[in-house]
Design an enzyme around this catalytic site. Sequence first.
Site, PDB file in Angstrom:
ATOM      1  N   GLY A 119       0.816  -1.220   0.000  1.00  8.75           N
ATOM      2  CA  GLY A 119       0.000   0.000   0.000  1.00  8.75           C
ATOM      3  C   GLY A 119       0.843   1.260   0.000  1.00  8.75           C
ATOM      4  O   GLY A 119       0.354   2.350  -0.285  1.00  8.75           O
ATOM      5  N   ARG A 120       2.111   1.091   0.361  1.00  7.56           N
ATOM      6  CA  ARG A 120       2.967   2.278   0.368  1.00  7.56           C
ATOM      7  C   ARG A 120       4.419   1.891   0.084  1.00  7.56           C
ATOM      8  O   ARG A 120       5.348   2.603   0.464  1.00  7.56           O
ATOM      9  CB  ARG A 120       2.887   2.988   1.703  1.00  7.56           C
TER      10      ARG A 120
ATOM     11  N   ASP B 223       0.870 -11.280   6.821  1.00  9.77           N
ATOM     12  CA  ASP B 223       1.361 -10.409   5.745  1.00  9.77           C
ATOM     13  C   ASP B 223       2.701  -9.777   6.125  1.00  9.77           C
ATOM     14  O   ASP B 223       3.321  -9.110   5.299  1.00  9.77           O
ATOM     15  CB  ASP B 223       0.330  -9.320   5.405  1.00  9.77           C
TER      16      ASP B 223
ATOM     17  N   ASP C  96       9.036  -5.855   8.196  1.00  7.95           N
ATOM     18  CA  ASP C  96       8.048  -4.844   8.601  1.00  7.95           C
ATOM     19  C   ASP C  96       8.211  -4.427  10.064  1.00  7.95           C
ATOM     20  O   ASP C  96       7.537  -4.952  10.959  1.00  7.95           O
ATOM     21  CB  ASP C  96       6.608  -5.305   8.325  1.00  7.95           C
TER      22      ASP C  96
HETATM   23  P1  AMP Z   1       1.392  -2.714   8.206  1.00  8.05           P
HETATM   24  O1  AMP Z   1       0.517  -2.670   9.419  1.00  8.05           O
HETATM   25  O2  AMP Z   1       2.321  -1.560   8.084  1.00  8.05           O
HETATM   26  O3  AMP Z   1       2.075  -4.038   8.045  1.00  8.05           O
HETATM   27  O4  AMP Z   1       0.403  -2.533   6.964  1.00  8.05           O
HETATM   28  C1  AMP Z   1      -0.719  -3.343   6.703  1.00  8.05           C
HETATM   29  C2  AMP Z   1      -1.263  -3.008   5.335  1.00  8.05           C
HETATM   30  O5  AMP Z   1      -1.678  -1.631   5.304  1.00  8.05           O
HETATM   31  C3  AMP Z   1      -0.287  -3.153   4.205  1.00  8.05           C
HETATM   32  O6  AMP Z   1      -1.002  -3.546   3.074  1.00  8.05           O
HETATM   33  C4  AMP Z   1       0.276  -1.763   4.039  1.00  8.05           C
HETATM   34  O7  AMP Z   1       0.790  -1.528   2.773  1.00  8.05           O
HETATM   35  C5  AMP Z   1      -0.958  -0.918   4.298  1.00  8.05           C
HETATM   36  N1  AMP Z   1      -0.629   0.420   4.811  1.00  8.05           N
HETATM   37  C6  AMP Z   1      -0.190   0.755   6.040  1.00  8.05           C
HETATM   38  N2  AMP Z   1       0.000   2.086   6.144  1.00  8.05           N
HETATM   39  C7  AMP Z   1      -0.322   2.606   4.952  1.00  8.05           C
HETATM   40  C8  AMP Z   1      -0.338   3.932   4.403  1.00  8.05           C
HETATM   41  N3  AMP Z   1      -0.014   4.988   5.133  1.00  8.05           N
HETATM   42  N4  AMP Z   1      -0.730   4.072   3.130  1.00  8.05           N
HETATM   43  C9  AMP Z   1      -1.087   3.017   2.377  1.00  8.05           C
HETATM   44  N5  AMP Z   1      -1.108   1.754   2.821  1.00  8.05           N
HETATM   45  C10 AMP Z   1      -0.728   1.543   4.088  1.00  8.05           C
HETATM   46 MG    MG Z   2       3.100  -4.967   6.823  1.00  2.00          MG
END
Ligand code: AMP
Ligand code: MG
Length: 496
Positions: free
Chosen positions: A95-96, A255, A265
């Site tokens: 997502g980023r 994930d 992550d």
């Molecule tokens: P995480 O908790 O960082 O492992 O993220 C979980 C999911 O949310 C993943 O698909 C990330 O890419 C997405 N994600 C987290 N933060 C963001 C953000 N600020 N913008 C876009 N996608 C995000």
């Molecule tokens: Mg993640």
Amino acid sequence: MKLHARLDDLPFENHFERLDPAYYSRVDPAPLSDVRLLHFNAGLAAELGLDSATAGDAGLTEALAGNRKITAGCYLATVYAGHQFGSYVPQLGDGRAIMVGQVRDARGGLRELQLKGAGPTPYSRFADGRAVLRSSIREYLCGEAMHALGIATTRSLSLIGSSLPVRRETLERAAVICRVAPSHVRFGHFEYFYLLQRHEMLKPLADLVIDDHYPELAGFPNRYAAWLSEVVERTARTIAQWQAVGFCHGVMNTDNMSVLGLTLDYGPYGFLDAFDSHHICNHTDEGGRYAYDQQPTIGHWNCSRLLQATLPLLHEDPDQAVEIANGILNRYPAAYTTRMMELWRAKFGLRSAQEADRELINRFLNLLDRGKNDFSLSFRALGELRIDAASTPLLRDLITDREGFDAWLADYRARLQFDGEDEAARRARMHAVNPKYLLRNHLLQAAIERAEAGDADEIDRLFRIVQRPFDEQPENQAYAAEPPPEARHISVSCSS
Ligand code: AMP
Ligand code: MG
């Protein structure tokens, strides 16, 4: 190896884009204003064949910020799913994070470069595709700290700050790191296609992972079973290493689990200060699903999700596939316990393996747990201990339960005598596995606050300190101390 002067000149191979576009979307990074290179990982750059003299080059900063695309790159975001806190989320994805491509490193291995925080992708859902400076510093430094501790991990090549305001609980600034790993493929990549019932998509992805990262398995009769066994074992061994240094990941969703057994992550992670076996580092994790003492079991459960998702690779007959998967999954407990006992024995300086070691180890951990004593400093002090019973160890002053400690100490000394090793040699071996310098939350917090105020020096200082976790570093003594009372309960959330 020839060092390249420009990122653009690295020998990009971009294996992922050979796959069907169902696995990814092409994306252009969204430019950032006022980008500033806050740190550059010269050691990693050299491994990639990049001349670190280029660090001052504006063109490099622009490329690593995503403001300029390099022609050799592939620029794509991959799709995955995952079990988050136990519940299945059918679509997540990068997502980023935007993959720039894969290059060959100095030893011929593949390394994937990814810009994290470089703007929205089709998988951003309702979020902004950005990462704040705070969480980028945390990820940047921890990759290096874990690497120096000998733990398999993603790392980062660069940390770039910008003036773009980003809203989280408060208004913060956007940053971008260039994350580097052999591969960022997660358990969730396989779950995505399995749960969509697109089972024909599993094989090409597994083949890519095996061909690129497990070439030794190529000729195996059931290469998928061999590969998955290796993933299960690597996962178990990596988590054993987390336990040995007191690392709490914080968000062990599927994930965030690497099919290479890498630590992946870095969000609300934390290293234990005071030993608390139930420590929860992520305050969003109210139930303690990912507490320190739960990590090994969660690792096992996550592997069960991966094996479920890859059943179609194991056998065409579903019952036989389940049987094979269970056999693979059952390797986890033994792989974990064997590695964990090796690591504990090393931490306690035990050379031989004795039946009663487990009890001796648990008694010491219980002492720390009851007294909430500092985990790393206690082990470091254990290395200083003399066998000679006349000496009073420094450690005794640290431990709260003195009587319990005295009883334990008598048994521990007897155990060391049984191994009969030279004291200096034991001390050296113990200090080589019991880190003195960890990336503790209060140290990170100080570096983050200074960086947010415009001064990145503390990032560099921490970067250098955590690269030598086992060295005495007398000039950095203050960085080894437990946190001051007011900094003991810094809370870290998923917000990043
Ligand atoms: P995480 O908790 O960082 O492992 O993220 C979980 C999911 O949310 C993943 O698909 C990330 O890419 C997405 N994600 C987290 N933060 C963001 C953000 N600020 N913008 C876009 N996608 C995000
Ligand atoms: Mg993640």
